[in-house]
Design a protein around this motif. Structure first.
Motif, short mmCIF file in Angstrom:
data_model
loop_
_atom_site.label_atom_id
_atom_site.label_comp_id
_atom_site.label_asym_id
_atom_site.label_seq_id
_atom_site.Cartn_x
_atom_site.Cartn_y
_atom_site.Cartn_z
N PHE A 341 0.83 -1.21 0.00
CA PHE A 341 0.00 0.00 0.00
C PHE A 341 0.86 1.25 0.00
CE2 PHE A 341 -3.01 -2.92 2.40
CZ PHE A 341 -3.70 -3.24 1.25
N MET A 342 1.85 1.28 0.92
CA MET A 342 2.65 2.49 1.08
C MET A 342 3.42 2.81 -0.19
SD MET A 342 4.29 1.98 4.85
CE MET A 342 5.14 0.47 4.57
N LYS A 343 4.14 1.78 -0.68
CA LYS A 343 5.03 2.07 -1.79
C LYS A 343 4.24 2.36 -3.06
CE LYS A 343 8.64 2.69 -1.33
NZ LYS A 343 9.75 1.82 -1.12
N SER A 344 3.12 1.66 -3.26
CA SER A 344 2.31 1.98 -4.43
C SER A 344 1.80 3.40 -4.32
CB SER A 344 1.13 1.02 -4.54
OG SER A 344 1.58 -0.29 -4.47
N ALA A 345 1.33 3.79 -3.13
CA ALA A 345 0.85 5.16 -2.95
C ALA A 345 1.96 6.15 -3.26
CB ALA A 345 0.33 5.35 -1.52
N LEU A 346 3.15 5.87 -2.74
CA LEU A 346 4.26 6.80 -2.96
C LEU A 346 4.61 6.91 -4.44
CD1 LEU A 346 6.59 5.87 0.03
CD2 LEU A 346 5.41 8.03 -0.33
N HIS A 370 1.62 22.90 -1.74
CA HIS A 370 0.64 23.95 -1.93
C HIS A 370 -0.10 23.76 -3.24
CE1 HIS A 370 2.22 26.26 1.42
NE2 HIS A 370 3.43 25.96 0.97
N GLN A 371 0.67 23.27 -4.20
CA GLN A 371 0.09 23.16 -5.53
C GLN A 371 -0.79 21.91 -5.64
OE1 GLN A 371 3.14 23.04 -8.51
NE2 GLN A 371 1.65 22.79 -10.16
N MET A 372 -0.31 20.81 -5.06
CA MET A 372 -1.06 19.55 -5.15
C MET A 372 -1.29 19.02 -3.75
SD MET A 372 1.22 17.92 -8.23
CE MET A 372 0.06 16.74 -8.82
N PRO A 373 -2.19 19.65 -2.99
CA PRO A 373 -2.30 19.29 -1.57
C PRO A 373 -2.74 17.85 -1.33
CG PRO A 373 -4.03 20.83 -2.22
CD PRO A 373 -3.10 20.73 -3.37
N ILE A 374 -3.67 17.35 -2.13
CA ILE A 374 -4.19 16.00 -1.85
C ILE A 374 -3.10 14.97 -2.16
CG2 ILE A 374 -5.99 14.35 -2.34
CD1 ILE A 374 -7.76 16.63 -3.18
N THR A 375 -2.51 15.11 -3.33
CA THR A 375 -1.47 14.16 -3.72
C THR A 375 -0.35 14.15 -2.68
OG1 THR A 375 -1.93 14.78 -5.98
CG2 THR A 375 0.07 13.53 -5.59
N LEU A 465 -8.94 10.31 -11.70
CA LEU A 465 -8.70 8.87 -11.60
C LEU A 465 -7.40 8.59 -10.85
CD1 LEU A 465 -9.65 7.27 -15.01
CD2 LEU A 465 -10.53 6.71 -12.76
N MET A 466 -6.41 9.43 -11.08
CA MET A 466 -5.12 9.25 -10.43
C MET A 466 -5.28 9.52 -8.94
SD MET A 466 -2.92 11.16 -13.36
CE MET A 466 -1.26 10.77 -12.95
N LEU A 467 -5.99 10.60 -8.65
CA LEU A 467 -6.19 10.96 -7.24
C LEU A 467 -6.88 9.83 -6.49
CD1 LEU A 467 -7.23 14.67 -6.92
CD2 LEU A 467 -5.18 13.52 -6.14
N LEU A 468 -7.89 9.27 -7.15
CA LEU A 468 -8.67 8.22 -6.51
C LEU A 468 -7.77 7.08 -6.05
CD1 LEU A 468 -11.62 7.17 -6.02
CD2 LEU A 468 -11.27 5.84 -8.10
N ALA A 469 -6.91 6.64 -6.96
CA ALA A 469 -6.04 5.52 -6.61
C ALA A 469 -5.13 5.89 -5.45
CB ALA A 469 -5.20 5.12 -7.83
N ILE A 470 -4.56 7.09 -5.51
CA ILE A 470 -3.63 7.48 -4.46
C ILE A 470 -4.34 7.58 -3.12
CG2 ILE A 470 -2.02 9.28 -3.74
CD1 ILE A 470 -1.80 10.05 -6.69
N VAL A 471 -5.51 8.23 -3.14
CA VAL A 471 -6.24 8.42 -1.87
C VAL A 471 -6.63 7.07 -1.28
CG1 VAL A 471 -8.38 9.30 -0.90
CG2 VAL A 471 -7.05 10.70 -2.47
#
Lengths: 505, 492
Positions: A341-346, A370-375, A465-471
């Motif tokens: 989970f961790m490394k895939s997220a990273l 600041h630019q990409m707070p969620i990521t 879609l990218m955000l979803l996976a990361i979150v």
């Protein structure tokens, strides 16, 4: 669920993606949308099918089934037990997230018609590794996955990628030959390579030791174990980010999985322990942990730093594996989960940053939060979990591992874990802190008297879609750390007990 | 049925008689002539398969030529082992000829193609007979036919390179045959027999009285067959000969001709020399060490080549050495591995030469460094090359893995792990020189720089058949392995 159904489902899980790969390749000619849709559907279907095996596993079911004989006494067979289910479900889950992520990420890349079929094909062969019922089938799928993954590694086709890919391929072949040698020795000594007959090697012999070292080389190479890790920091970063996430998150684990199978099913851990063969593993694991972290410190490219970090994290798994008690094995297996989970997220977060801004150098990442707070928030969460901050999943795995080390009276291992955590902090925090608490390089804080005017920075997040996976992945690290009674930890515990109890034989 | 009894003779006679009809027909009707050859090979294949089935059912069959019984007449023996080799020879010849039909038009002058058919069929007939003959002198005659026709299918191209290579081959091959003849003479002197079985019986007593004769004969045989089969260090003729020949000839020479000599040496070692002699003389040990050296050096030479066909030719030296290792290890499983490798390598190397031929046909390129990006221009041909390379390396799912598995298992069984390492390093070395070609062909950034003509459908079909063969050999080897296992069981 009847055993026959289970076997049928397993075969479908392995073969379906492999069959879909050419279909996806062909659909690329018709339309991009169809190709993308089929890829996601295949990954989703594989995940769902894998999860349908859960009730069977929960009831303690074990399946060992021979499919057909290739040559006398050497067959292709299929096996399902707690260990295979744990890894197969993990793999299909991460694939399920990485495939939609790819849709967005790859929209800027070339040669997608090649990327998706390969991505799906590796899913099938990965599941094949986990469901293999004997060393030979395992070897077949292991080689298949490793060789096909080459295409993911060199996707960019730059000179750097081709060079890294060649290194990867040569190491894969060497590893494959070592496995071949080990397997043949086991076959010679025991007359079988099946994983369903209990420890094949019952007594000490030189050949037995040679075979063990061969397995260490073959599987350890894949898992990035020192001194066979050299290909990894080159190969993982050059791949497209979703592929890096899978390479580091899942495919590394196939090496650890193979070693677990060897330690518990080919040899017995009592035997390894009695002749101190486990010490080889322990020593290499400690070196791997420390070296991986130390070298990660010196890296300036974010993906390379993550790749070195993977090496050190796989060291934890190997270390846990070299200590034979419930806690340590639980820790090792749970670390497989949490590291995935961790490394895939990273990697996915780093990929988003590269996708959006093109920045790979850590020094350029100041103010990116600041630019990409969620990521970046998710990146921070996963990185903190790497360091081992409670209540994240990385903490839980380290805690369990440390307990296991203390149970056998090896406080030295705990020290190694602590040093490594410190090193993790040293190389992750300098990414996170400037990202949030400094401003991007081109902007500076202007002073008007005593008032600080922070310039407004436009929020530019990556595609949804990218955000979803990361979150999702980052929340997994939180969820599986916060609630110790979760499915992953439960499975790890059961699996550890199962392995130490003789693998249900 | 009366005909069924004469199958061993018919298998040899069919291609032999067609050999002399082909050029006559070719003058009238070129296409019909080609198809007649194809048909005759097909019939021969069917007969061989029938014979194999019959022998498998009813046990070994001895056929006496012209009804002259063994000590005087020539005996052909049809047992599963020899018939396995026979079927491999005929099947591969048929497959290569299928490819040759179209490729030859491109490589040879029209007038000589009819004669090429003659030479081709003579070669096939002599090899078919060599698998079955049970008579040393008959073997000598067949070897000569085989040597001359294989030399001629190189020189038929008539350019400087081919003539030179062919001449070199002819001289060394003649030296080999000379050694062989001398060897037979030595054995005939002390036993008075030429038939394998009679020789074996006599030799066990004769060796005590005339040890020197028998030892010299053994040494001569190793040199003779070593030269012909390109066993290191007697391989010097091979690279030029195999690389310069027309592609179908290369496929035949590298795929079958060198193996037939290895097989003959194997028959002589195990069926002529009595077991006691084999145990007291380090014959198999010599073969084994030369083979181990050949594996390493063949691969290392191959790495240094710039010409694609030269590289494939050097690779054959390494691969024939793998087969010799199976013979030299003197162990049942290793022998099965070596014999299985005969079939696997015949198809693999045949296909690689065909792929190289198709590349030359379509583009005229021979240099390895010029192949960058060719995979995108000729996907099927390079796919075949990739599968062939995979089998050379021994990647799971290809036949190469199975033969290596048995060889390694056999070596381990008698506790000679060193040779397991040799087998494994051969795989690694193969990977080092085959993979860059494949990678460069598919993944190179630059596009293929030369004009690409279309590859005829028949050439493509031949490549597809080869690919199927290799995968089947890797996934369903069981029946063949069982057959070989039983066939060699009585040698140990």
């Amino acid at each position: 669920m009847a055993e026959k159904t289970v076997v049928a489902i397993q075969i479908i899980i392995v073969l379906f993606p492999i069959i879909m790969a050419p279909v996806i390749m062909y659909s690329n000619r018709i339309s991009d949308k169809l190709r993308n849709g089929l890829s996601v559907l295949t990954a989703a279907f594989t995940f769902v099918l894998t999860m349908t095996l859960y009730p069977f596993i929960k009831n303690g079911g074990v399946v060992q089934h021979s499919l057909f004989e290739i040559i006398p006494n050497l067959e292709i067979s299929i096996r399902l037990d707690l260990l295979s289910f744990s890894l197969a479900s993990l793999a299909s889950f991460v694939w399920l997230l990485a495939t939609p992520y790819s849709l967005a990420y790859m929209s800027k890349e070339h040669a997608c018609g090649r990327y998706y079929p390969v991505l799906i094909f590796t899913l099938g062969s990965c599941q094949g590794i986990f469901f293999a019922g004997d060393l030979f089938s395992l070897f077949v799928f292991f080689e298949l996955m490793s060789i096909i993954a080459y295409i993911l590694v060199i996707h960019e086709q730059t000179e750097e990628a081709l060079k890294a890919g060649y290194k990867y391929l040569v190491m894969t072949i060497i590893g494959g030959l070592a496995l071949f040698f080990g397997m043949i020795i086991i076959f010679e000594l025991g007359g079988t390579v099946s994983l369903g007959v209990g420890p094949i090697i019952q007594e000490e012999s030189v050949l037995g030791l040679v075979a063990f070292i061969c397995f260490l080389i073959g599987f350890g190479m894949k898992a990035g174990m020192f001194p066979l890790h050299v290909w990894l920091p080159d190969a993982h970063p050059v791949a497209p980010s979703p592929a890096s996430a899978l390479l580091s998150g899942i495919m590394l684990k196939t090496g650890a999985y193979g070693l677990i199978r060897v330690v518990f099913f080919v040899y017995s851990f009592q035997l390894l322990h009695a002749f101190d063969w486990d010490d080889i593993l322990a020593v290499l694991a400690v070196i791997t942990i420390l070296l991986g972290s130390a070298v990660a410190l010196t890296q300036t490219d974010i993906k390379r730093r993550l790749a070195y970090s993977s090496i050190s994290q796989m060291g934890y798994v190997l270390l846990g594996l070299s200590i034979f008690n419930t806690n340590a094995i639980t820790g090792a297996i749970f670390h497989i989960f949490s590291h995935a989970f961790m490394k895939s997220a990273l990697f996915l977060a780093a990929g988003s940053i590269i996708w959006k801004t093109g920045k790979r150098n850590i020094a350029d990442l100041r103010g990116i939060g600041h630019q990409m707070p969620i990521t970046m928030g998710c990146f921070a969460l996963a990185a903190l979990s790497m360091i081992g901050i409670p209540p994240l999943s990385g903490f839980l795995s380290k805690w369990t591992l440390a307990l296991g080390a203390l149970d056998v009276g090896m406080p030295g291992f705990v020290l190694v874990l602590l040093i490594s955590s410190l090193l993790n902090a040293l190389y992750y925090l300098p990414i996170i802190i400037p990202a949030f608490f400094e401003l991007p390089g081109e902007l500076t804080i202007k002073h008007h008297g005593d008032v600080h005017h922070e310039p407004r920075i436009k929020i530019e997040e990556a595609a949804p879609l990218m955000l979803l996976a990361i979150v999702l992945l980052a929340s997994c690290t939180l969820f599986f750390g916060l609630t110790p009674n979760n499915i992953a930890y439960g499975l790890s515990r059961l699996t550890a007990a199962f392995l130490l109890g003789g693998g249900g034989l | 049925m009366a005909l069924a009894e004469h199958l061993p003779a018919l298998i040899v006679i069919t291609p032999l008689s067609c050999a002399f009809m082909a050029p006559l027909l070719y003058r009238r009707h070129a296409l019909a002539s080609g198809y007649m050859v194809l048909l005759s090979l097909l019939i021969t294949l069917v007969m061989s398969a029938l014979l194999l089935l019959k022998v498998n059912r009813e046990g070994p069959l001895s056929y006496q030529m012209g009804n002259w019984s063994p000590p005087w007449g020539i005996e052909y023996l049809a047992d599963p082992l020899r018939l396995y080799m026979l079927v491999v020879v005929i099947a591969v010849s048929l497959w290569v000829f299928f490819y040759a039909l179209k490729d030859l038009e491109h490589e040879l002058r029209r007038e000589v193609i009819g004669w090429y058919y003659t030479l081709y069929l003579l070669l096939v007939a002599s090899m078919a007979a060599m698998t079955m003959t049970n008579d040393l002198f008959n073997l000598f005659v067949l070897m000569e036919i085989c040597a001359i026709s294989s030399c001629a299918i190189i020189t038929i191209k008539q350019d400087r390179e081919c003539l030179e290579a062919g001449f070199k081959y002819l001289i060394l091959s003649a030296m080999g045959t000379g050694c062989y003849l001398l060897g037979i003479a030595m054995l005939y002197m002390v036993t008075g027999h030429l038939n394998f079985e009679y020789l074996q019986n006599e030799l066990s007593t004769a060796v005590a009285i005339y040890p020197l004769n028998v030892f010299t004969a053994a040494a001569l045989f190793i040199v003779a067959f070593g030269t012909k089969a390109a066993l290191f260090p007697l391989h010097v003729w091979l690279p030029d000969a195999h690389a310069s020949a027309p592609s179908p000839s290369s496929a035949m020479l590298s795929g079958l001709v060198i193996k037939i000599y290895a097989f003959s040496l194997f028959l002589i070692l195990y069926q002529v020399f009595p077991r006691s002699l084999l145990d007291s003389l380090p014959l198999s040990e010599i073969v084994l060490w030369l083979a181990a050296l050949g594996v390493m050096f063949g691969s290392i030479y191959a790495m240094m080549q710039k010409d694609l066909k030269k590289m494939l030719a050097y690779s054959s030296i390494g691969q024939i050495a793998i087969i010799f290792m199976g013979i030299g290890l003197d162990q049942r499983l290793a022998l099965v591995g070596g014999l299985y490798h005969i079939a696997v390598h015949a198809v693999t190397k045949g296909m690689l030469f065909m792929a190289a031929g198709a590349i030359i046909y379509a583009t005229g390129v021979r240099k390895i460094s010029d192949l960058a990006g060719i995979g995108r221009a000729m996907p099927l041909v390079l796919a075949a090359f990739t599968i062939g390379s995979a089998s050379m390396i021994g990647i799971p799912g290809t036949g190469g893995l199975i033969s290596k598995w048995y060889l390694a298992l056999g070596a381990l069984e008698i506790g000679r792990s060193l040779f397991v390492l040799v087998v494994l390093s051969s795989s690694l070395l193969n990977a080092i020189y085959y993979l860059p070609i494949v990678i460069n062909a598919f993944m190179s950034e630059e596009d293929f720089a030369h004009k690409v003509n279309e590859v005829p459908k028949m050439l493509q079909l031949a490549l597809v058949i080869g690919m199927i063969f290799i995968v089947v050999a890797g996934v369903f080897p069981r029946p063949l392995i069982l057959l070989l296992g039983e066939a060699v069981a009585n040698f140990f």
